[in-house]
Write an enzyme that holds these catalytic residues in place. Sequence first.
Site, PDB file in Angstrom:
ATOM      1  N   GLY A 157       0.878  -1.175   0.085  1.00  0.00           N
ATOM      2  CA  GLY A 157       0.040   0.010  -0.081  1.00  0.00           C
ATOM      3  C   GLY A 157       0.983   1.243  -0.096  1.00  0.00           C
ATOM      4  N   CYS A 158       0.646   2.318  -0.074  1.00  0.00           N
ATOM      5  CA  CYS A 158       1.456   3.522  -0.231  1.00  0.00           C
ATOM      6  C   CYS A 158       2.081   3.747   0.850  1.00  0.00           C
ATOM      7  CB  CYS A 158       0.693   4.745  -0.790  1.00  0.00           C
ATOM      8  SG  CYS A 158       1.529   5.825  -1.348  1.00  0.00           S
ATOM      9  N   GLN A 159       1.470   3.625   2.095  1.00  0.00           N
ATOM     10  CA  GLN A 159       2.180   4.131   3.380  1.00  0.00           C
ATOM     11  C   GLN A 159       2.289   3.028   4.423  1.00  0.00           C
ATOM     12  OE1 GLN A 159       0.377   7.594   4.757  1.00  0.00           O
ATOM     13  NE2 GLN A 159       0.174   8.549   2.856  1.00  0.00           N
TER      14      GLN A 159
ATOM     15  N   ALA B 235      -4.666   5.237   1.068  1.00  0.00           N
ATOM     16  CA  ALA B 235      -3.443   4.431   0.597  1.00  0.00           C
ATOM     17  C   ALA B 235      -2.861   3.490   1.630  1.00  0.00           C
ATOM     18  CB  ALA B 235      -2.282   5.502   0.323  1.00  0.00           C
TER      19      ALA B 235
END
Lengths: 404, 140
Positions: B50-52, B118
Amino acid sequence: MLDVQKIRKDFPILNREVNGKPLVYLDNAATSQTPKQVIDVIVDYYQNYNANIHRGVHFLSQEATDKYEQARQKIQKHFNAKKSHEIIFTSGTTHGINLVANGFSSILKKGDEILVSAMEHHSNIVPWQMLAERTGALLKVIPMNEEGELVMDAFHDLLGAKTKLVFCNHISNALGTINPIKEIIESAHTVGAAVLIDGAQAAPHIQADVQALDVDFYTVSAHKMCGPTGVGVLYGKEEWLNKLPPYQGGGEMIAEVTFEKTTYAELPHKFEAGTPNICGGIAFGAALDYMNSIGFQKIAAYEHELLKYATEELLSIEGLRIYGTAQEKTSVISFNIEGVHPYDIGTILDKLGIAVRTGHHCAQPIMDFYKIPGTVRASFCFYNTKEEVDALVEGVKRARNMLL
Amino acid sequence: MAIKEIQEEIVDEFSMFDDWMQRYEYMIELGKSLPLIDEQYKTEDNIIKGCQSKVWVHAELDNEKLVFTADSDAIITKGIIAILIRAFSNQKPQDIIDADTAFIDEIGLKEHLSPTRANGLVSMIKQLKLYAVAYQTQLN
């Protein structure tokens, strides 16, 4: 002194509620909000004089062209460029950087060196990596220290006869550090290297004078300075812009086209292929008018006060660490709480109506330097208040209590 | 218990909470209390980016049922993972494939499953279903 309550009335969005709470907007380094003076200009454009520019014989086209070119002149004046054709309209900072990187692919040779600072946004790393791959040039990194400042001794050591380009942001988006760009530009010029400064984060806080800086390229985005998204400018010295080949082909950027040969238009049109963001350009001019009507000195002084207050208050929270403690910094605070993931803090703050950024802020090398997955970043604008700082501090305390 | 029944049970539990604070506190508790994945499976290969926040998922077939273990470095994400695991783990692959995720919406966590969020959870559900498809093919 700046009258923040009066200023807040200019920003309709600040009256919004989020998750049942009054919005506390502290993500200004990502994008700033738009005052009604700029929104009015956007509406006026579409209601009264929407037309394609530079080629129409009709009245509206002429009016739109005049307004667009007036905006270019406003921007020229604001950044003190010598000539208005040194101001190239772009879709934003990233576009400006790519335009220059692309142009240098026909100038750089194998073995040439490009210096890039360790605290760049990905948009000021990736285009140069691509350029290095294409040309065989070498990308070298100017390191930073624990405070989030560039190590200038190392920069001077890296600089040499092979250095052809230096890239650095004026202000780091993740840390808020104000970099010593005057020194960087002067030193780079002694070895004949060109310098591009990414001014995206600086432009909302500091009025850069491109002639005094003697910078070769300076690039900004309108949406970080109260303007709309999708528009920005690249300033380039005339001699450099003449040297660089066009970036994109299309209408507007040509003088004459036959199937055998095309001659390119003069500056700035050589770099402005296709129909530009006309409304955006005009609104950018209006945004500069708005900010200048408040005054950059007043803005800087007020934001500095907010930064100082927020830093002190946040540091009173147990386990909180601020990343980016440079002597010279702007109103950006990147922080973490020991034992807590930044994403969790951001999620709780969002529930409280407080908008911050969490993550690596498109600056993964900085996060790797500190060995963290990311940070929570609160970034302040001149319309933020001490009460909003208090709300942030209370929110972070609450998140900490819930999460630990 | 069937997936549907477990989901109804979770919806019931969450209906006792009055506000978001209580829901989040409960999720954080779930996130803290559950040992979710064996350390040996927290590998790069098992990361769903995931992005974060990072999310790891591991799947194993046990007696024709698929057992999931997972983890995340963010505690709220971990809490939601705990809920997803409770709903989907130890079920037949075909049932996992057929199951829907609307209960997440019903317990007031819809925003975490928005594709623009995210946090890797959307990818995680996709991954759970992909594992189910893969193991179902194996069983056939």
